[in-house]
Design a protein around this motif. Structure first.
Motif, short mmCIF file in Angstrom:
data_model
loop_
_atom_site.label_atom_id
_atom_site.label_comp_id
_atom_site.label_asym_id
_atom_site.label_seq_id
_atom_site.Cartn_x
_atom_site.Cartn_y
_atom_site.Cartn_z
N SER A 112 -1.61 -12.72 2.56
CA SER A 112 -1.73 -12.79 3.47
C SER A 112 -3.17 -13.89 2.78
O SER A 112 -4.04 -13.71 1.41
CB SER A 112 -2.92 -11.51 4.33
N ASP A 158 -6.43 -12.54 2.40
CA ASP A 158 -7.33 -11.88 2.42
C ASP A 158 -6.43 -12.10 0.67
O ASP A 158 -7.82 -11.83 -0.49
CB ASP A 158 -7.18 -10.79 2.83
N ALA A 159 -5.10 -11.27 0.31
CA ALA A 159 -4.73 -11.29 -0.42
C ALA A 159 -4.87 -13.11 -1.48
O ALA A 159 -5.23 -12.75 -3.15
CB ALA A 159 -3.08 -11.01 -0.80
N PHE A 196 0.70 -8.82 12.07
CA PHE A 196 0.44 -7.60 11.54
C PHE A 196 1.32 -7.59 10.23
O PHE A 196 1.80 -7.34 9.11
CB PHE A 196 0.78 -6.17 12.26
N LEU A 197 2.34 -8.90 9.93
CA LEU A 197 3.47 -9.75 8.23
C LEU A 197 3.71 -8.57 8.48
O LEU A 197 4.01 -8.20 7.08
CB LEU A 197 1.95 -9.63 7.55
N ILE A 257 -3.57 -5.52 -6.21
CA ILE A 257 -4.20 -6.26 -5.38
C ILE A 257 -3.32 -5.26 -3.95
O ILE A 257 -1.32 -5.31 -3.88
CB ILE A 257 -4.47 -7.02 -5.21
N ARG A 258 -3.16 -4.55 -3.04
CA ARG A 258 -2.28 -4.45 -2.71
C ARG A 258 -2.86 -4.09 -1.30
O ARG A 258 -4.14 -4.08 -0.06
CB ARG A 258 -2.14 -2.40 -3.15
N ASN A 259 -1.75 -4.33 0.01
CA ASN A 259 -2.14 -4.42 1.42
C ASN A 259 -0.84 -4.34 2.08
O ASN A 259 -0.17 -3.79 1.52
CB ASN A 259 -2.63 -5.93 2.11
N ALA A 260 -0.48 -3.50 3.47
CA ALA A 260 0.06 -3.41 4.14
C ALA A 260 1.65 -4.54 3.68
O ALA A 260 1.30 -6.20 4.45
CB ALA A 260 0.39 -2.92 5.63
N ARG A 299 1.85 -8.47 1.34
CA ARG A 299 1.83 -9.79 1.82
C ARG A 299 1.05 -10.46 0.57
O ARG A 299 -0.35 -10.05 1.06
CB ARG A 299 1.92 -9.67 3.22
N SER A 326 -8.40 -12.54 -3.36
CA SER A 326 -8.72 -12.19 -4.19
C SER A 326 -8.68 -12.79 -5.31
O SER A 326 -8.79 -12.66 -6.85
CB SER A 326 -7.83 -10.95 -4.19
N LEU A 336 1.99 -11.34 -10.74
CA LEU A 336 3.57 -10.48 -10.08
C LEU A 336 2.99 -9.91 -8.21
O LEU A 336 2.27 -9.28 -8.54
CB LEU A 336 3.76 -9.51 -11.05
N MET A 368 6.41 -1.70 7.08
CA MET A 368 7.03 -3.09 7.39
C MET A 368 8.60 -4.17 7.49
O MET A 368 8.37 -4.79 8.72
CB MET A 368 6.43 -4.42 7.15
N MET A 421 0.75 -1.05 -0.13
CA MET A 421 -0.38 0.07 -0.38
C MET A 421 0.55 1.34 0.02
O MET A 421 -0.03 2.85 0.05
CB MET A 421 -1.15 -0.64 1.42
N ASP A 422 2.11 1.34 0.14
CA ASP A 422 3.27 2.31 0.36
C ASP A 422 2.84 3.14 -0.89
O ASP A 422 2.65 3.12 -1.57
CB ASP A 422 4.50 2.29 -0.02
#
Lengths: 191, 191
Positions: free
Chosen positions: A73, A75-76, A145-146, A65-68, A71, A79, A93, A102, A45-46
């Motif tokens: 996860s 949820d990723a 928190f990964l 798909i973006r997260n902190a 990762r 998706s 990718l 992180m 998400m940066d």
């Protein structure tokens, strides 16, 4: 009052930008739901990352798909499964990046911070410290928190997890990369 | 062979685009890690959405979290907590969109499809159907896919979940929107 004014300005700015975007929308209303390049990207998400720009992707071409941390996860992976199973993506990718937030903490640090206060902490040479002690929550003890320490390893770990997930089609091709925030360059991570 | 060639072309295209991006990188290597607009966006992975473009956001300005549906999953909330607690975002936007793929199925449909085959299914007037029966997995029975039927309700549900999460600071301001893929316009969802 001052903070509310600032927040209204932030909202006004994005809504004004959206009016301009919609005015010059062109023929984007004809785009199909499935990504035309059959491509999905998982990244962080940066704020410094604009994957559409640094990969040359236009509207309609790829799932993002973006997260902190970018990762893999649960949820990723949810998706990505929807992306392939229902919308036909064939190449994925996974892109982590240098100087990632992180790498500045771990679960223990984050849980101690959140137990004391929900407000924004500050990073100094001695590490993360709360500015206020205005009441937190032990709910953080139940959240992974990964975070990670080794950047290349985090990419390889995530490629491994995706590649071996029981719901991921072995026919999907998966590549790993590190995006350098210092140069804008993508570096391949062998897997 | 033909599919491998296609995939190599997809990879070549994004790597070539990245070389051009890195060549014109300018002074983006001076960007700070915390988002300069103190803003985080949660939206869908849909290929037709380019939130940086439709919100007028440049590199360095905002966190962007994306998953299938733009849902307030545990992982999206993990990302939002990190975004506020460590990186100081104060305004969050939750943006779902019209004509979302998440409105074309439900858990039962997805689990039946994946139990039979991991390959891409096709949508016809009778609904989703597998093209091949090449072996699937019952692992999907343990995954919530977070599909939805009512678009406005899905935004409100997600705002509600975020607003009432024990680790979300009540001082964070949260807004909900629907992005119209037909017009490029953002429509506010009252909460």
């Amino acid at each position: 009052m001052s903070q509310q004014k600032e927040i209204n300005t932030i909202l006004d700015d994005v809504l004004n930008a959206n009016r301009i975007y919609a005015n010059y929308f062109g023929d984007k209303n004809t785009l199909a739901l499935p990504p035309s390049r059959e491509l999905a990207i998982l990244t962080c998400m940066d704020a410094r990352l604009d994957p559409a720009k640094f990969l040359g992707i236009k509207e309609g071409e790829a799932h993002v798909i973006r997260n902190a941390g970018g990762r893999a996860s649960d949820d990723a992976i949810r998706s990505l499964i929807i992306s392939h199973k229902l919308l036909g993506t064939k190449t994925w990718l996974v892109i982590h990046h240098s100087n990632c937030g992180m790498q500045t903490f771990n679960d223990s640090v984050m849980r101690d911070l959140l137990r004391e206060s929900l407000s924004t902490a500050q990073l100094s040479e001695e590490g993360w410290k709360n500015v206020t002690q205005d009441g937190g929550s032990i709910a953080a003890d139940f959240v992974p928190f990964l975070s990670f320490t080794d950047l290349e390893k985090s990419v390889r770990d995530d490629l491994y997890r995706i590649r071996n997930h029981p719901l991921v089609n072995p026919k999907v091709t998966i590549y790993g990369f590190i995006y350098q925030v210092e140069t804008g360059k993508l570096i391949s991570v062998p897997f």
